[in-house]
Design an enzyme around this catalytic site. Structure first.
Site, short mmCIF file in Angstrom:
data_model
loop_
_atom_site.label_atom_id
_atom_site.label_comp_id
_atom_site.label_asym_id
_atom_site.label_seq_id
_atom_site.Cartn_x
_atom_site.Cartn_y
_atom_site.Cartn_z
N LYS A 111 4.03 -7.13 3.04
CA LYS A 111 4.60 -6.61 4.39
C LYS A 111 3.54 -6.41 5.47
O LYS A 111 3.13 -7.26 6.04
CB LYS A 111 5.64 -5.36 4.26
CG LYS A 111 6.63 -5.78 3.46
CD LYS A 111 7.85 -4.95 3.72
CE LYS A 111 9.19 -5.50 3.24
NZ LYS A 111 9.54 -4.90 1.70
N PHE B 63 13.18 -0.67 -5.44
CA PHE B 63 13.00 -2.07 -5.10
C PHE B 63 11.75 -2.85 -5.11
O PHE B 63 10.79 -2.26 -4.62
CB PHE B 63 13.70 -2.37 -3.57
CG PHE B 63 13.66 -4.02 -3.42
CD1 PHE B 63 14.54 -4.76 -3.76
CD2 PHE B 63 12.47 -4.48 -2.43
CE1 PHE B 63 14.86 -6.01 -3.51
CE2 PHE B 63 12.57 -5.97 -2.33
CZ PHE B 63 13.73 -6.64 -2.69
N ASP C 235 3.83 1.08 -5.75
CA ASP C 235 4.32 -0.06 -4.86
C ASP C 235 4.19 0.43 -3.38
O ASP C 235 5.02 0.96 -2.95
CB ASP C 235 5.88 -0.73 -5.48
CG ASP C 235 6.22 -1.52 -4.62
OD1 ASP C 235 5.66 -2.00 -3.40
OD2 ASP C 235 7.30 -2.27 -4.93
C1 LIG Z 1 9.56 -5.52 0.48
C2 LIG Z 1 9.31 -5.21 -0.84
C3 LIG Z 1 9.27 -5.61 -1.98
C4 LIG Z 1 9.07 -7.32 -2.08
O1 LIG Z 1 8.24 -7.89 -0.85
P1 LIG Z 1 8.54 -9.42 -0.62
O2 LIG Z 1 7.53 -10.01 0.23
O3 LIG Z 1 9.89 -9.53 -0.10
O4 LIG Z 1 8.58 -10.40 -1.88
C5 LIG Z 1 8.50 -5.13 -3.03
N1 LIG Z 1 8.58 -3.65 -2.89
C6 LIG Z 1 8.89 -2.90 -1.84
C7 LIG Z 1 8.77 -1.40 -2.06
C8 LIG Z 1 9.22 -3.54 -1.04
O5 LIG Z 1 9.59 -2.95 0.37
#
Ligand SMILES: *Cc1c(COP(=O)(O)O)cnc(C)c1O
Length: 404
Positions: free
Chosen positions: A252, A138, A223
């Site tokens: 986050k 994700f 990420d």
């Molecule tokens: C939450 C998340 C995203 C997206 O972040 P947003 O602030 O919702 O755009 C991308 N990568 C990872 C691994 C995430 O947990």
């Protein structure tokens, strides 16, 4: 007016892309939250791994209040002290030499993927454009990031999607070795797949990916939007693996609840995003950067980070004890305060039911897919709240088990 605003209002005025819980929280303090009816909840969800210092941490409130009377916003026509301060701190604390600020995780990844393409096109030509990502990954919900993500259900109906993206099985080094080529510009990995079910990348996989990227002049992107900022007990998860990426994205917990994202990289790669190539009106806004700088200062302390590891051990002990009694989970896993409890047969697919039952008991949790209950509480959640929350979870587990 406030009394006329309730959960029904959501269905009347909001786009129906979310299905929020039936309660409306109105106030939070530390690891406790209260809803419109005054009911109290213990927060094991942490705003999806965002509120790493709990709700309304006095130091963050102070940073926000102080900055709110100084300067809110300028745009990037001018730079500002809080952004420069935060960037300096991030560079000092990590491998990075350059920082780009965005407003969310998806935007940080968007910048990372655009940088990888731009840098590679400039240095090796336009054929070097393939991005390799992994099944169940994700990376956000913009069209580019959702296309790099490895869950086809999130791109269905949005076609045509950006091209040049390959998805491979996670933790399968042989498959990466087979598919990576000189046309690969980047490999993007979550050190722990969060939304994908709390699945950690194996150390050999990360090491192998690093070696293969070097061999093919591809950039390794981590990420760390969910795993970063102390979540695993390290400031960033890569520090625990010993594998250093070329680009790292964070968001986050970076702002402790205020919307901010960042892309970290080296001086050499950063040159790929020359003047005019990319940007954001709000990115690096002084208000959010002042709060994030304070959050980073508080989180990047040995005592806080070791507290995450201690809390992890407590969670694992208590959850395993509970599971021995009630026996709903086939696996309890994770690092630091990112924990996944996978439901076993015959409770497959019922993670959301358990979440709802936990909420009835006064506990906020998360799910990660249909089978996994995910916990991502504040990194400084008080021990009594952990014990109390686990007790509430046990009530929810019993309720799910006997089916009431
Ligand atoms: C939450 C998340 C995203 C997206 O972040 P947003 O602030 O919702 O755009 C991308 N990568 C990872 C691994 C995430 O947990």
């Amino acid at each position: 007016m406030a009394t006329e605003i309730n959960r029904h209002t959501f269905d009347e005025v909001m786009v129906p892309n979310y299905a929020p819980a039936q309660i409306v929280p109105v106030r939070g303090k530390g690891s406790r939250v209260w809803d419109q009816n005054g009911k109290e909840y213990i927060d094991f969800a942490g705003g999806i791994a965002v509120t790493a210092l709990g709700h309304c941490h006095p130091e963050l409130v102070k940073a926000l209040q102080d900055q709110s009377e100084q300067l809110w916003h300028l745009s990037n026509v001018w730079t500002n002290e809080p952004a420069l301060q935060l960037a300096k701190m991030l560079c000092a604390a990590t491998f990075a030499e350059r920082v780009y600020f965005a407003n969310s995780g998806a935007e940080a990844n968007e910048a990372a993927f655009k940088l990888a393409r731009k840098y590679s096109h400039e240095h090796y030509g336009p054929d070097k454009s393939e991005i390799i990502a992994f099944n169940n990954a994700f990376h956000g919900r913009t069209l580019f990031t959702v296309s790099v993500g490895g869950q086809p259900k999130y791109t269905e109906g949005f076609e045509p999607v950006p091209q040049g993206i390959t998805h491979l099985p996670f933790n399968d080094l042989a498959s990466l070795e087979y598919h990576i080529s000189d046309e690969t510009c980047a490999v993007v990995i979550e050190p722990i797949q969060g939304e994908g079910g709390i699945v950690a990348a194996e150390k050999v996989f990360l090491e192998g990916a690093r070696t293969l990227c070097d061999k093919h002049n591809a950039l390794l992107i981590f990420d760390e939007i969910q795993t970063g900022m102390g979540r695993t007990g390290e400031l960033f998860a890569y520090m625990g693996s010993g594998v250093v990426p070329d680009i790292l994205t964070t968001a986050k917990a970076l702002g402790g609840g205020i919307p901010i994202g960042a892309m970290l990289t080296t001086q050499e790669l950063a040159a790929g995003l020359a003047v005019g190539s990319h940007g954001s009106t709000y990115g690096g806004n002084p208000l959010v950067c002042a709060v994030a700088a304070r959050a980073l200062e508080l989180i990047n302390q040995p005592s806080l980070l070791s507290g995450v590891t201690q809390r992890h051990q407590l969670f694992m002990e208590e959850l395993n004890k509970l599971n021995q009694q009630i026996g709903l989970f086939s696996d309890i896993r994770g690092q630091g305060l990112l924990i996944g409890c996978e439901l076993r047969q015959p409770w497959h697919g019922q993670a959301r039911d358990l979440l709802t039952k936990a909420q009835d008991q006064g506990l906020m949790t998360l799910i990660a897919g249909p089978d996994v209950v995910r916990l991502a509480p504040s990194l400084i959640i008080p021990y009594p709240d952990i014990y109390n929350g686990i007790k509430r979870l046990s009530q929810a587990m019993l309720a799910l088990k006997v089916g009431y």
